[in-house]
Design a protein around this motif. Structure first.
Motif, PDB file in Angstrom:
ATOM      1  N   CYS A 159      10.696  56.815  -3.943  1.00 30.56           N
ATOM      2  CA  CYS A 159       9.677  55.689  -4.124  1.00 30.56           C
ATOM      3  C   CYS A 159       9.961  54.603  -5.130  1.00 30.56           C
ATOM      4  O   CYS A 159       9.286  53.888  -5.228  1.00 30.56           O
ATOM      5  N   LYS A 160      11.247  54.463  -5.547  1.00 29.99           N
ATOM      6  CA  LYS A 160      11.645  53.399  -6.399  1.00 29.99           C
ATOM      7  C   LYS A 160      11.051  53.471  -7.953  1.00 29.99           C
ATOM      8  O   LYS A 160      11.295  52.497  -8.545  1.00 29.99           O
ATOM      9  N   ALA A 161      10.645  54.439  -8.320  1.00 33.04           N
ATOM     10  CA  ALA A 161       9.848  54.669  -9.696  1.00 33.04           C
ATOM     11  C   ALA A 161      10.819  54.510 -10.719  1.00 33.04           C
ATOM     12  O   ALA A 161      11.899  55.026 -10.640  1.00 33.04           O
ATOM     13  N   THR A 162      10.903  53.670 -11.743  1.00 31.54           N
ATOM     14  CA  THR A 162      11.742  53.598 -12.745  1.00 31.54           C
ATOM     15  C   THR A 162      11.513  54.148 -14.087  1.00 31.54           C
ATOM     16  O   THR A 162      12.480  54.131 -14.893  1.00 31.54           O
ATOM     17  N   THR A 163      10.415  54.871 -14.270  1.00 27.04           N
ATOM     18  CA  THR A 163       9.935  55.586 -15.277  1.00 27.04           C
ATOM     19  C   THR A 163       9.583  56.944 -14.927  1.00 27.04           C
ATOM     20  O   THR A 163       9.420  57.241 -13.893  1.00 27.04           O
ATOM     21  N   PHE A 164       9.364  57.837 -16.005  1.00 23.47           N
ATOM     22  CA  PHE A 164       9.276  59.265 -15.965  1.00 23.47           C
ATOM     23  C   PHE A 164       7.832  59.809 -16.635  1.00 23.47           C
ATOM     24  O   PHE A 164       7.490  59.239 -17.491  1.00 23.47           O
ATOM     25  N   VAL A 165       7.354  60.861 -16.236  1.00 21.75           N
ATOM     26  CA  VAL A 165       6.421  61.584 -16.846  1.00 21.75           C
ATOM     27  C   VAL A 165       7.145  62.979 -17.130  1.00 21.75           C
ATOM     28  O   VAL A 165       7.831  63.435 -16.288  1.00 21.75           O
ATOM     29  N   ILE A 166       6.914  63.358 -18.073  1.00 24.91           N
ATOM     30  CA  ILE A 166       7.725  64.589 -18.759  1.00 24.91           C
ATOM     31  C   ILE A 166       6.595  65.739 -18.832  1.00 24.91           C
ATOM     32  O   ILE A 166       5.431  65.394 -19.600  1.00 24.91           O
ATOM     33  N   CYS A 167       6.433  66.683 -17.998  1.00 24.92           N
ATOM     34  CA  CYS A 167       5.482  67.501 -18.121  1.00 24.92           C
ATOM     35  C   CYS A 167       4.988  68.374 -19.225  1.00 24.92           C
ATOM     36  O   CYS A 167       6.301  68.782 -19.744  1.00 24.92           O
TER      37      CYS A 167
END
Length: 121
Positions: free
Chosen positions: A72-80
């Protein structure tokens, strides 16, 4: 470690296509990591390589040329907050973990407490 550079790979899951991928992290300071590139990988292959056991503690941020999620090319994360695993962050305030299925609202401001590719934090 190659050429004096400490690097590791952690798993992330794309929320759009629900597939895992590897993210290479390079240590740039005592508790500072930069993510440099990402690549598609099957979960079974990641487990074989030990990527499912990666733990990173400290500040994380992308390099300028980080290509993002291969799907999807997302460049950041969510940390659960429940399982501590990485998921793509697409800017939405609502979150559903691709690993453990928990739903919630994204809180901004990662404190460096750690991410894990498997198990509880």
């Amino acid at each position: 470690m190659t050429n004096g550079i400490e690097a590791t790979v952690a798993l992330c899951k794309c929320g759009k296509v629900h597939k895992a991928y590897g993210v290479r992290f390079e240590k740039t300071g005592k508790k500072h990591w930069k993510y440099t590139w990402a690549f598609p990988i099957k979960e079974s292959a990641a487990k074989h390589e030990g990527y499912d056991e990666t733990t990173i503690i400290g500040k994380i941020e992308p390099t300028e040329d980080y290509p993002g999620c291969p799907y999807c090319k997302a460049t950041t994360f969510v940390i659960c907050g429940t399982c501590g695993k990485l998921n793509c962050y697409n800017g939405s305030r609502l979150f559903s973990c691709g690993w453990c299925g928990v739903h919630g609202v994204v809180s901004l401001g990662y404190d460096g407490s750690g991410i894990r590719s498997s198990g509880d934090r």
